[in-house]
Scaffold this motif. Sequence first.
Motif, PDB file in Angstrom:
ATOM      1  N   LYS A 507      52.611 -10.308  80.606  1.00  0.00           N
ATOM      2  CA  LYS A 507      52.232 -11.605  80.386  1.00  0.00           C
ATOM      3  C   LYS A 507      52.713 -12.423  81.466  1.00  0.00           C
ATOM      4  N   ASP A 508      52.948 -11.928  82.624  1.00  0.00           N
ATOM      5  CA  ASP A 508      53.120 -12.778  83.660  1.00  0.00           C
ATOM      6  C   ASP A 508      54.500 -13.442  83.585  1.00  0.00           C
ATOM      7  N   GLU A 509      55.475 -12.854  82.828  1.00  0.00           N
ATOM      8  CA  GLU A 509      56.709 -13.517  82.581  1.00  0.00           C
ATOM      9  C   GLU A 509      57.861 -12.898  83.432  1.00  0.00           C
ATOM     10  N   LYS A 510      58.847 -13.865  83.547  1.00  0.00           N
ATOM     11  CA  LYS A 510      60.198 -13.381  84.611  1.00  0.00           C
ATOM     12  C   LYS A 510      61.133 -12.690  83.879  1.00  0.00           C
ATOM     13  N   ILE A 511      61.798 -11.944  84.457  1.00  0.00           N
ATOM     14  CA  ILE A 511      62.862 -10.885  83.982  1.00  0.00           C
ATOM     15  C   ILE A 511      64.032 -11.187  84.683  1.00  0.00           C
ATOM     16  N   ILE A 512      65.281 -11.241  84.160  1.00  0.00           N
ATOM     17  CA  ILE A 512      66.585 -10.945  84.719  1.00  0.00           C
ATOM     18  C   ILE A 512      67.192  -9.781  84.510  1.00  0.00           C
ATOM     19  N   LEU A 513      67.703  -8.724  85.215  1.00  0.00           N
ATOM     20  CA  LEU A 513      68.440  -7.734  84.939  1.00  0.00           C
ATOM     21  C   LEU A 513      69.690  -7.983  85.430  1.00  0.00           C
ATOM     22  N   PHE A 514      70.873  -7.479  84.806  1.00  0.00           N
ATOM     23  CA  PHE A 514      72.213  -7.779  85.215  1.00  0.00           C
ATOM     24  C   PHE A 514      73.104  -6.505  85.062  1.00  0.00           C
ATOM     25  N   VAL A 644      66.139 -10.991  79.244  1.00  0.00           N
ATOM     26  CA  VAL A 644      67.425 -10.567  79.907  1.00  0.00           C
ATOM     27  C   VAL A 644      67.788  -9.153  79.670  1.00  0.00           C
ATOM     28  N   GLY A 645      67.830  -8.250  80.508  1.00  0.00           N
ATOM     29  CA  GLY A 645      68.554  -7.109  80.435  1.00  0.00           C
ATOM     30  C   GLY A 645      69.889  -6.673  80.940  1.00  0.00           C
ATOM     31  N   ILE A 646      70.875  -6.430  80.058  1.00  0.00           N
ATOM     32  CA  ILE A 646      72.170  -5.893  80.685  1.00  0.00           C
ATOM     33  C   ILE A 646      72.309  -4.587  80.801  1.00  0.00           C
ATOM     34  N   ILE A 647      72.385  -3.998  81.861  1.00  0.00           N
ATOM     35  CA  ILE A 647      72.305  -2.377  82.222  1.00  0.00           C
ATOM     36  C   ILE A 647      73.349  -1.916  81.446  1.00  0.00           C
ATOM     37  N   ASN A 648      74.459  -2.505  81.758  1.00  0.00           N
ATOM     38  CA  ASN A 648      75.742  -1.746  81.168  1.00  0.00           C
ATOM     39  C   ASN A 648      76.903  -2.919  80.964  1.00  0.00           C
ATOM     40  N   SER A 649      76.915  -2.947  79.557  1.00  0.00           N
ATOM     41  CA  SER A 649      77.821  -4.275  79.027  1.00  0.00           C
ATOM     42  C   SER A 649      79.280  -3.928  79.183  1.00  0.00           C
TER      43      SER A 649
END
Length: 825
Positions: A507-514, A644-649
């Motif tokens: 969808k051409d949207e943006k992502i933040i991975l933490f 938003v994706g949290i790789i390891n909480s």
Amino acid sequence: MNKDILKKQYAEVIVDISAFEVDRPFTYKIPEKIKEKISIGSMALVPFSKRQQVGFVIGFTEESDIAELSEIEALLDESPVFNEEMVNLCHFVADYYLSPLSGVLKLVFPPGRTRSVTEFICLNKPLPENQKLASFQKEILDKLESLNGKVLRKDLNLLYNPSSLAFALKKLEEKSFVSKTYEVSKPKIEEKTEQYVKLNQSKKTIREYIEKQFKKSPKKTKILKYLMEENKEISVKQAEGNVGISRAVLNQLSKEGYISFFKKAVKRRIDDQALMSASDNIILNKDQKTAVEKIFKSLNENKSDVFLLEGVTGSGKTEVYLRAIEEVLRLGKTAIVLVPEIILTPQTIERFKSRFGETVAILHSHLTAGQRFDQWMGIRKGEYKVVIGVRSAVFAPLENLGLIVVDEEHESSYKQNRNPRYHAREVAVKRAEFDNAVVVLGSATPSLESKYKAEEKMFNFIGLSKRVENRIIPEIEIVDMREEQKAGNKTIFSNVLQEAIKDCLKKDEKIILFLNRRGYSSFIMCYDCGYVVKCKRCSVSMTYHQQGKLLRCHHCDYIKPAPEVCPNCESRNIGYFGIGTQRVESELKTLFPETNIVRVDRDSVSRKDSHYHKLKRFSENKKSILLGTQMIAKGLDFPEVTLVGIINSDTVLNLPDFRAAEKTFQLVMQVSGRAGRGALPGRVVAQTYSPESYAIESLKNGDYNNFWKQEVAFRKELDYPPFSNLINLLVSGDKENETEEASEAISKFFRESGFLDSGDLIQILGPAPAPLYRIMNRYRWHILLKVRNPDKIKKFIKLNLKSVFSKKLFKNVNLIIDVDPVWVL
């Protein structure tokens, strides 16, 4: 004689020695020649303990009981470096955090203006051949002669035993072979000046000259016309660059007497780095209006109130701050806005500058020392009315202070991790109390201490429960990575997160991975013998960084090449365990090769302005993934981010620290708040190996109150803050046995003090090896005091602890006293 000058018979001076033994004002006579110049905040050169020392004037007295007083030798700065208000604030910091006042006073100095006195040993005359001296004294004279007769005392201390050297020098001084001299260092930073030109004749004379020289000297007439018509001065640089006039032409006009050169103070340039234009004409929602009205009421009634502004991420807390500042400026007062260093992004700065323009000063560590000096001096001169900055900006020299905002008040970076170990939030509350100013503490996840004070009505509570424009707060989807592994997914990304990333990119949207861990892998281990590569100076494993194939210690920055074989058994069967941002970046490039991936961590943004350029790249490119550590968790507002994706909480959750659950909840909630801040709804996926933890459970619905209730019950049961005060005594030394013995002696000192029986001390934990047992080749033990009566205990520590913690007994051991620690690692 002027009455004020009569009062200045004696000065109360704090000597610049950071030791409790001399942590008190010393009285000095004021020479007549400086009585009109000296004031509170003056930096002076004073005699102290048979040498010269820098001192800071904090007060005056007309009388003294001491018969023979030494006299101040000189003033080191023409203008004072602080005022009486700052002296009062520094007294509070010194008393509360058990820090010597001399060190605290430096917090309020202009950047680069501290001075020091250096002691030299000078050879007066060589040793006559027929005169006998002790062999060690003769050796010192020979050394001085070989070093051209003058050497730094501290350099001699490195060559010889300091106590033996002191005795020998005393004998040599008595025989006039050597003498001591002192030199005061110059300030590191001065005002920047540029050369300017201005007219040196009347306009009538200039017009006559122009008429005569118009054809003969067009360049001369051009610059004269410019200066006359604009009725102003111009810098030589501008004359050369903008007007096109060479230095030779200006020199000629100066010789002829038509213009004159002069130097003018100028500010060092700070580049503006806006990522997007700030919004104007924002309409407040009901909650925001209520918040603004409450703050306005206190401002107009000149009350020193503290407000806890608890607002969900995206609820418009910043707009509340901006409206409060507008009111402060309307009332003719000034404001400080504190933000954690980590979120002082170009976006944050631009939002304030777009509203308040050139009245805004910036104070943070990414400025050069010269830029910080210019900003500080501009604040003191009244050129700026709003200061936005990091922790140290709480000491900005604003007059007529009306408001202090502490954004993300829960952030641990507000606590300084070196002496003086102050917390900017507490200093802000105290400064506002002195100035009758209002404090606004803002957070989506307030600290337990601030929330408790609001519950107990010590702070005024304001809630913002909805996002602006009724945007939906994204739910947090918890993924149990143990189940993923059982199902055969051994990768970094759960199936849920992988599919969510693919969907957003389509969808051409943006992502933040933490991921709050930099590097490639957490550690290297041998499969055959189990050997883990550890830092030679610290008791921690070294992190593997793929770039350069290096191992780096994240505590002391020790670096060495990654081994190809096991250093213990020489096996080649070695593996890379744990994940860092570099490894996630590598995996993302493999999975999504056409995607713009921007990594932001301490390793990738070490160069000046690199942080800005990376965020700009993320902002301007579609199909972008921003990957980073806590540097991206707060302060960013990109409306196009929908995932938003949290790789390891769990990176903080399992640390041996009583605040671990609180820090975990706050960090994940803050980074989750980056999703869905625009028109498009957001989604959050949090990966964890501990889904049963109440910190993780509370994340599902973003339920801060549920977390608060469980965490505060845990704190109450175990007498942790806010139900007690903590003082952490950290003992460190380069000898393991001596460090342990020192910590045992300190623990025994408190156990025998009687404070446990009186109830002033609730509990003494330790001594015990610190979780990070060895850092920079120093062993670390700590004793944690749970305190019911902090004033009484702190007074006792200041008066008595140094006698127990004697350098004669523990020569190579240091003691750090940390009041209200935010970490106890």
